[in-house]
Scaffold this motif. Sequence first.
Motif, short mmCIF file in Angstrom:
data_model
loop_
_atom_site.label_atom_id
_atom_site.label_comp_id
_atom_site.label_asym_id
_atom_site.label_seq_id
_atom_site.Cartn_x
_atom_site.Cartn_y
_atom_site.Cartn_z
N VAL A 87 0.88 -1.34 -0.18
CA VAL A 87 0.10 0.04 0.08
C VAL A 87 0.92 1.14 0.08
O VAL A 87 2.02 1.28 0.73
CB VAL A 87 -1.03 0.13 1.04
N TYR A 88 0.57 2.23 -0.73
CA TYR A 88 1.47 3.51 -0.99
C TYR A 88 1.77 4.02 0.52
O TYR A 88 1.07 4.12 1.23
CB TYR A 88 0.56 4.50 -1.78
N GLY A 89 3.11 3.98 0.56
CA GLY A 89 3.90 4.71 1.96
C GLY A 89 3.53 4.07 3.38
O GLY A 89 3.69 4.56 3.94
N VAL A 90 3.10 2.66 3.03
CA VAL A 90 2.77 1.90 4.35
C VAL A 90 3.96 1.01 4.48
O VAL A 90 3.98 0.06 3.64
CB VAL A 90 1.60 1.19 4.32
N LYS A 91 4.64 0.73 5.79
CA LYS A 91 5.43 -0.17 5.78
C LYS A 91 4.94 -1.26 6.58
O LYS A 91 4.22 -1.39 7.37
CB LYS A 91 6.63 0.32 7.02
N GLN A 92 5.25 -2.55 5.89
CA GLN A 92 4.60 -3.82 6.23
C GLN A 92 5.40 -4.61 7.06
O GLN A 92 6.47 -4.90 6.76
CB GLN A 92 3.96 -4.44 5.14
N ILE A 93 4.76 -5.23 8.28
CA ILE A 93 5.34 -6.12 9.26
C ILE A 93 4.45 -7.57 9.18
O ILE A 93 3.31 -7.27 9.35
CB ILE A 93 5.65 -5.76 10.51
N GLN A 94 5.14 -8.87 8.61
CA GLN A 94 4.30 -9.81 8.86
C GLN A 94 4.59 -10.21 10.24
O GLN A 94 5.78 -11.13 10.36
CB GLN A 94 4.64 -10.71 7.63
N GLY A 95 3.63 -10.27 10.92
CA GLY A 95 3.78 -10.80 12.64
C GLY A 95 2.66 -10.72 13.08
O GLY A 95 1.42 -10.47 12.87
N ASP A 96 2.99 -11.35 14.25
CA ASP A 96 1.87 -11.63 15.32
C ASP A 96 1.68 -10.36 16.39
O ASP A 96 2.60 -9.82 17.07
CB ASP A 96 2.11 -12.65 15.95
N ILE A 97 0.55 -9.86 16.71
CA ILE A 97 0.49 -8.61 17.53
C ILE A 97 0.75 -9.25 19.05
O ILE A 97 0.61 -8.33 19.88
CB ILE A 97 -0.85 -7.85 17.45
N THR A 98 0.62 -10.64 19.02
CA THR A 98 0.82 -10.77 20.48
C THR A 98 2.31 -11.15 21.01
O THR A 98 2.62 -11.41 22.14
CB THR A 98 -0.02 -12.17 20.87
N ASN A 99 3.25 -10.73 19.97
CA ASN A 99 4.66 -11.00 20.28
C ASN A 99 5.45 -9.60 20.55
O ASN A 99 5.08 -8.66 19.78
CB ASN A 99 5.21 -11.70 18.80
N ILE A 100 6.11 -9.62 21.64
CA ILE A 100 7.04 -8.50 21.65
C ILE A 100 7.84 -8.05 20.77
O ILE A 100 7.93 -6.75 20.63
CB ILE A 100 7.62 -8.78 23.14
N ASN A 101 8.29 -8.95 19.94
CA ASN A 101 9.18 -8.57 18.73
C ASN A 101 8.58 -7.55 17.85
O ASN A 101 9.20 -6.76 17.35
CB ASN A 101 9.79 -9.70 18.11
N THR A 102 7.14 -7.81 17.62
CA THR A 102 6.45 -7.09 16.69
C THR A 102 6.34 -5.54 17.27
O THR A 102 6.56 -4.78 16.57
CB THR A 102 4.99 -7.62 16.70
N ALA A 103 6.16 -5.16 18.76
CA ALA A 103 6.29 -4.18 19.23
C ALA A 103 7.57 -3.29 19.05
O ALA A 103 7.47 -2.37 18.56
CB ALA A 103 5.88 -4.17 20.66
N LYS A 104 8.43 -4.12 19.04
CA LYS A 104 10.03 -3.44 19.16
C LYS A 104 10.06 -3.28 17.34
O LYS A 104 10.84 -2.16 17.31
CB LYS A 104 11.00 -4.51 19.46
N GLU A 105 9.52 -4.10 16.71
CA GLU A 105 9.91 -3.85 15.05
C GLU A 105 8.93 -2.57 14.88
O GLU A 105 9.48 -1.62 14.01
CB GLU A 105 9.43 -4.90 14.31
#
Length: 308
Positions: A87-105
């Motif tokens: 999506v234009y201008g959107v950085k994507q993370i393929q991850g799980d929202i229950t994982n702390i690493n997602t928050a860090k990323e």
Amino acid sequence: MGKTSKDKRDIYYRRAKEEGWRARSAFKLLQIDDEFNIFDGVHNAVDLCAAPGSWSQVLSKKLLNENEENPDRQRIVAVDLQAMAPVYGVKQIQGDITNINTAKEITSHFQNSKADLVVCDGAPDVTGTHCMDIYIQSQLLLAALNITTHILKPGGTFVAKIFRTRDVTLLYAQLRVFFPYIHCSKPWSSRNSSIEAFVVCKNYSPPEGYTPHMMNPLLIHKPCDFDELTGINRVIVPFVVCGDLGQPDSDTCYPLNFEGKEYTYHEPVQTPIDPPYQEALSLLADRDTDFRRPDVSVVVDNLNSMTI
Ligand code: SAM
């Protein structure tokens, strides 16, 4: 279900394709914004559970200037378990929202600054067992709130899907610990027949001394001290319908020429790129090849050529 019968049934589904939104849910966020101005003053935003991406499209449209050659790629982050087309201008993370690493990323993409707005339209795969589905949806909302406490600036806004069921006040109570202003809203584009609604929580103010932690249940500082819920449960969260009577009703079937235009079928804007049901589809395709129905025209030709 045939293509046109679905088009005919749901005007928001039809409109989404006409206007280039990947899903009809885009209208829900737009109508929530009409009522609550959730994008005012927003620089960084996070879309949790974003695939196939219609809410990310709305964020991109509202927060970025499409004519910029190099959009500021650090401002909008979208997270989902599933892969999603860009999506234009959107950085994507393929991850799980229950994982702390997602928050860090997420925070690393904002150069360790935080978000002004977090939205979450998360929904688990439904099992068909009503109480189980409601329980899992509630857990997903709590997970979204939990990760939000890591990534949202004080004063920020959180918008999330919620199921309005019997024990929903427990969730309101939990949200009230972090947000002084909570509304429960139902956009016109969300079907009346669905228990889905959206909480709009403003002015993020974590309790003094609160340290975000992915391992703790969030409930009211002291986990599982349900007695403390008594008082706060008396708080009534206002219920707001977003949109006005001039907008179509999402439970009604409208004729194809309803808006005075000649109807044209549009292909979906973006199909899921790697959906979990892909394997089931390929198994079905194999089955159809093995047990293919006879071609009707051949049967008719054969019948016609038969002499009685
Ligand atoms: N808002 C999206 C849009 O407008 O296109 C639609 C979201 S869809 C209703 C719900 C999404 O939640 C699914 O794509 C699913 O993969 C995602 N999801 C469910 N559990 C998740 C989790 N633990 N972490 C990240 N995404 C999750």
